[in-house]
Motif scaffolding. Structure first.
Motif, PDB file in Angstrom:
ATOM      1  N   GLY A  31       0.646  -1.166   0.090  1.00 20.00           N
ATOM      2  CA  GLY A  31       0.165  -0.138  -0.085  1.00 20.00           C
ATOM      3  C   GLY A  31       0.833   1.177  -0.079  1.00 20.00           C
ATOM      4  O   GLY A  31       0.278   2.478   0.197  1.00 20.00           O
ATOM      5  N   GLY A  32       2.127   1.004  -0.152  1.00 15.48           N
ATOM      6  CA  GLY A  32       3.137   2.176  -0.082  1.00 15.48           C
ATOM      7  C   GLY A  32       3.511   2.728   1.043  1.00 15.48           C
ATOM      8  O   GLY A  32       3.592   3.927   1.411  1.00 15.48           O
ATOM      9  N   VAL A  33       3.246   2.090   2.279  1.00 15.11           N
ATOM     10  CA  VAL A  33       3.475   2.403   3.622  1.00 15.11           C
ATOM     11  C   VAL A  33       4.803   1.638   4.388  1.00 15.11           C
ATOM     12  O   VAL A  33       4.885   0.404   3.914  1.00 15.11           O
ATOM     13  CB  VAL A  33       2.077   2.216   4.600  1.00 15.11           C
ATOM     14  CG1 VAL A  33       2.475   2.524   5.978  1.00 15.11           C
ATOM     15  CG2 VAL A  33       0.863   3.053   3.956  1.00 15.11           C
ATOM     16  N   VAL A  34       5.678   2.359   4.794  1.00 18.70           N
ATOM     17  CA  VAL A  34       6.725   1.897   5.483  1.00 18.70           C
ATOM     18  C   VAL A  34       6.328   2.073   7.133  1.00 18.70           C
ATOM     19  O   VAL A  34       6.018   3.196   7.647  1.00 18.70           O
ATOM     20  CB  VAL A  34       7.938   2.541   5.375  1.00 18.70           C
ATOM     21  CG1 VAL A  34       9.121   1.981   6.022  1.00 18.70           C
ATOM     22  CG2 VAL A  34       8.379   2.705   3.810  1.00 18.70           C
ATOM     23  N   TRP A  35       6.674   0.760   7.878  1.00 16.56           N
ATOM     24  CA  TRP A  35       6.259   0.744   9.003  1.00 16.56           C
ATOM     25  C   TRP A  35       7.620   0.526   9.903  1.00 16.56           C
ATOM     26  O   TRP A  35       8.498  -0.057   9.674  1.00 16.56           O
ATOM     27  CB  TRP A  35       5.239  -0.560   9.555  1.00 16.56           C
ATOM     28  CG  TRP A  35       4.090  -0.524   8.632  1.00 16.56           C
ATOM     29  CD1 TRP A  35       3.834  -0.825   7.304  1.00 16.56           C
ATOM     30  CD2 TRP A  35       3.024   0.064   9.042  1.00 16.56           C
ATOM     31  NE1 TRP A  35       2.517  -0.711   7.026  1.00 16.56           N
ATOM     32  CE2 TRP A  35       1.723  -0.082   7.958  1.00 16.56           C
ATOM     33  CE3 TRP A  35       2.468   0.693  10.465  1.00 16.56           C
ATOM     34  CZ2 TRP A  35       0.694   0.083   8.114  1.00 16.56           C
ATOM     35  CZ3 TRP A  35       0.974   0.785  10.320  1.00 16.56           C
ATOM     36  CH2 TRP A  35       0.276   0.805   9.382  1.00 16.56           C
ATOM     37  N   ARG A  36       7.496   0.930  11.291  1.00 17.34           N
ATOM     38  CA  ARG A  36       8.437   1.067  12.285  1.00 17.34           C
ATOM     39  C   ARG A  36       7.827   0.215  13.438  1.00 17.34           C
ATOM     40  O   ARG A  36       6.743   0.667  13.921  1.00 17.34           O
ATOM     41  CB  ARG A  36       8.892   2.229  12.662  1.00 17.34           C
ATOM     42  CG  ARG A  36       9.688   2.195  13.960  1.00 17.34           C
ATOM     43  CD  ARG A  36      10.212   3.666  14.500  1.00 17.34           C
ATOM     44  NE  ARG A  36      10.375   3.750  15.829  1.00 17.34           N
ATOM     45  CZ  ARG A  36      11.132   4.695  16.578  1.00 17.34           C
ATOM     46  NH1 ARG A  36      11.556   5.871  15.781  1.00 17.34           N
ATOM     47  NH2 ARG A  36      11.330   4.584  17.848  1.00 17.34           N
ATOM     48  N   VAL A  37       8.469  -0.768  13.841  1.00 19.39           N
ATOM     49  CA  VAL A  37       8.177  -1.601  14.965  1.00 19.39           C
ATOM     50  C   VAL A  37       9.280  -1.410  16.089  1.00 19.39           C
ATOM     51  O   VAL A  37      10.415  -1.746  15.928  1.00 19.39           O
ATOM     52  CB  VAL A  37       7.969  -3.177  14.447  1.00 19.39           C
ATOM     53  CG1 VAL A  37       7.540  -4.196  15.942  1.00 19.39           C
ATOM     54  CG2 VAL A  37       6.817  -3.436  13.434  1.00 19.39           C
ATOM     55  N   ILE A  55       5.915   5.488   9.454  1.00 13.76           N
ATOM     56  CA  ILE A  55       6.730   6.491   9.144  1.00 13.76           C
ATOM     57  C   ILE A  55       6.818   7.156   7.847  1.00 13.76           C
ATOM     58  O   ILE A  55       7.206   7.946   7.467  1.00 13.76           O
ATOM     59  CB  ILE A  55       8.147   6.181   9.728  1.00 13.76           C
ATOM     60  CG1 ILE A  55       8.788   5.236   8.414  1.00 13.76           C
ATOM     61  CG2 ILE A  55       8.324   5.642  11.017  1.00 13.76           C
ATOM     62  CD1 ILE A  55      10.315   4.847   8.670  1.00 13.76           C
ATOM     63  N   LEU A  56       6.279   6.300   6.696  1.00 16.19           N
ATOM     64  CA  LEU A  56       6.086   6.970   5.446  1.00 16.19           C
ATOM     65  C   LEU A  56       4.920   6.388   4.748  1.00 16.19           C
ATOM     66  O   LEU A  56       4.710   5.085   4.985  1.00 16.19           O
ATOM     67  CB  LEU A  56       7.463   6.384   4.542  1.00 16.19           C
ATOM     68  CG  LEU A  56       7.396   6.845   3.094  1.00 16.19           C
ATOM     69  CD1 LEU A  56       7.550   8.447   3.118  1.00 16.19           C
ATOM     70  CD2 LEU A  56       8.588   6.008   2.329  1.00 16.19           C
ATOM     71  N   SER A  57       4.024   7.195   4.093  1.00 17.74           N
ATOM     72  CA  SER A  57       2.996   6.866   3.214  1.00 17.74           C
ATOM     73  C   SER A  57       2.751   7.569   2.055  1.00 17.74           C
ATOM     74  O   SER A  57       2.649   8.861   1.913  1.00 17.74           O
ATOM     75  CB  SER A  57       1.549   7.143   4.228  1.00 17.74           C
ATOM     76  OG  SER A  57       0.528   6.772   3.406  1.00 17.74           O
ATOM     77  N   VAL A  58       3.128   6.857   0.757  1.00 18.20           N
ATOM     78  CA  VAL A  58       3.243   7.491  -0.357  1.00 18.20           C
ATOM     79  C   VAL A  58       2.518   6.524  -1.540  1.00 18.20           C
ATOM     80  O   VAL A  58       2.573   7.014  -2.815  1.00 18.20           O
ATOM     81  CB  VAL A  58       4.409   7.454  -0.662  1.00 18.20           C
ATOM     82  CG1 VAL A  58       5.341   8.590   0.196  1.00 18.20           C
ATOM     83  CG2 VAL A  58       5.523   6.026  -0.977  1.00 18.20           C
ATOM     84  N   GLY A  59       1.644   5.641  -0.890  1.00 13.98           N
ATOM     85  CA  GLY A  59       0.887   5.080  -1.853  1.00 13.98           C
ATOM     86  C   GLY A  59      -0.660   5.140  -1.955  1.00 13.98           C
ATOM     87  O   GLY A  59      -0.896   6.370  -1.586  1.00 13.98           O
ATOM     88  N   ARG A  60      -1.342   4.040  -2.310  1.00 14.49           N
ATOM     89  CA  ARG A  60      -2.814   4.394  -2.579  1.00 14.49           C
ATOM     90  C   ARG A  60      -3.601   4.777  -1.013  1.00 14.49           C
ATOM     91  O   ARG A  60      -4.870   5.286  -1.455  1.00 14.49           O
ATOM     92  CB  ARG A  60      -3.551   3.041  -3.331  1.00 14.49           C
ATOM     93  CG  ARG A  60      -3.364   1.940  -2.253  1.00 14.49           C
ATOM     94  CD  ARG A  60      -3.960   0.974  -3.111  1.00 14.49           C
ATOM     95  NE  ARG A  60      -3.997  -0.512  -2.785  1.00 14.49           N
ATOM     96  CZ  ARG A  60      -2.933  -1.247  -2.546  1.00 14.49           C
ATOM     97  NH1 ARG A  60      -1.727  -0.916  -3.388  1.00 14.49           N
ATOM     98  NH2 ARG A  60      -2.876  -2.391  -1.777  1.00 14.49           N
ATOM     99  N   HIS A  61      -2.925   4.504  -0.129  1.00 17.00           N
ATOM    100  CA  HIS A  61      -3.611   5.115   1.227  1.00 17.00           C
ATOM    101  C   HIS A  61      -3.243   6.416   1.662  1.00 17.00           C
ATOM    102  O   HIS A  61      -3.755   6.907   2.540  1.00 17.00           O
ATOM    103  CB  HIS A  61      -3.085   4.122   2.332  1.00 17.00           C
ATOM    104  CG  HIS A  61      -3.461   2.579   2.177  1.00 17.00           C
ATOM    105  ND1 HIS A  61      -4.639   2.193   2.003  1.00 17.00           N
ATOM    106  CD2 HIS A  61      -2.563   1.565   1.741  1.00 17.00           C
ATOM    107  CE1 HIS A  61      -4.805   0.838   1.495  1.00 17.00           C
ATOM    108  NE2 HIS A  61      -3.399   0.585   1.713  1.00 17.00           N
ATOM    109  N   ALA A  62      -2.208   6.910   1.091  1.00 13.24           N
ATOM    110  CA  ALA A  62      -2.112   8.404   1.091  1.00 13.24           C
ATOM    111  C   ALA A  62      -3.197   9.356   0.405  1.00 13.24           C
ATOM    112  O   ALA A  62      -3.575   8.991  -0.467  1.00 13.24           O
ATOM    113  CB  ALA A  62      -0.630   8.906   0.529  1.00 13.24           C
TER     114      ALA A  62
END
Length: 297
Positions: A31-37, A55-62
């Motif tokens: 979905g174009g999101v980068v996650w930090r755990v 920490i980053l959202s650049v896909g279809r959920h943005a």
């Protein structure tokens, strides 16, 4: 969905725990999101205390912004995570990865795929980090650090603190594909992970060829060598307008590879291309083996 491996890191330079136990996990999704755990760490390492935040959202959920209308970007490969400090001396964790639809590599419609460097400066475990977007990351496709550092002192300050310059210092940057020639080539995408060594980021993209039922075209691969801090060209290749990339083969490329040859060590594309820049021996004295173990296994 999350199709890639995860990047597991121990950020002892930030939290000072020096416990030798992994603190964080980074991973991207389709979905174009980068996650930090954030992991609990310590002797208990209780999963109930783990937290996960984007920490980053650049896909279809943005949210669609005027400057970023095509947003179906997808991450299929493990992020490259390195520690660094910026021009002000502030430490951060750099999370690097590029977008591209691995399920449809020959799809020529451009989703404006990009390469991203996100500065994760949130030190406290469990704290909520800011979510970066295309608009909060500096567009370094045609700019460099020197573009903003107009007085040449190596620090962006005072009148140099434009919105774009502050995005570079505080948040990170992005690099748009399809710009290595005078005419945009549709469909360039990243289908592998990057590798960072000595502040140079290596990665290879795929450019789909023309569909022809009589003569199949494998497409081309291009390898980039850019500066970690601002995405500028390192080797200044002469077969691209911006000097950041060079033609390095046909077909879908692999991750960059560390190659040993005749007693020397090189960072190269998937095959050791006959390109002088990739024949430069790196500093082998700084290479160390890394071992890991599971507590209580």
């Amino acid at each position: 969905s999350i199709p890639s491996d995860v990047a597991v890191v121990d950020v002892t330079y930030l939290d000072g725990d020096k416990e030798g136990i992994s603190d964080r996990i980074y991973v991207g999704d389709t979905g174009g999101v980068v996650w930090r755990v954030d992991l609990d760490g310590g002797s208990n390492n209780n999963p109930d205390n783990w937290t996960i935040n984007p920490i980053l959202s650049v896909g279809r959920h943005a949210s669609i912004a005027d400057s970023d209308e095509i947003v179906d970007r997808r991450f299929f490969h493990r992020p490259d995570v390195v520690t660094n400090s910026d021009s002000t001396g502030a430490f951060y964790t750099a999370v690097l990865l590029g977008s591209g639809n691995r399920a449809h590599p020959r799809f020529e419609q451009s989703y404006d795929d990009m390469f991203f460097m996100v500065k994760d400066k949130t030190v406290t475990q469990g704290a909520t980090p800011p979510v970066q977007t295309v608009d909060t990351l500096a567009n370094m496709t045609t700019s460099t650090f020197e573009t903003f550092d107009t007085n040449g002192d190596g620090v962006i300050a005072g009148d140099e603190e434009t919105d774009e310059a502050l995005n570079l210092v505080n948040n990170g940057w992005h690099l748009r594909f399809n710009t290595y020639t005078d005419t945009d080539v549709s469909g360039e995408k990243l289908l592998a992970s990057s590798l960072t060594f000595e502040s140079t980021v290596f990665f290879s993209t795929y450019v789909p060829g023309t569909v022809d039922i009589c003569a199949p075209d494998e497409g081309l691969s291009r390898t980039y060598a850019i500066n970690l801090e601002d995405g500028s060209a390192v080797y200044k290749f002469n077969d691209s307008v911006d000097g950041k990339s060079t033609l390095s083969g046909v077909g879908i490329p692999s991750d960059p590879v560390v190659v040993g040859l005749d007693g020397n060590i090189y960072v190269s594309p998937g095959n050791l291309a006959p390109i002088p820049e990739f024949r430069q021996n790196i500093d082998v004295n700084r290479l160390k083996k890394t071992y890991w173990y599971e507590v209580g296994s």
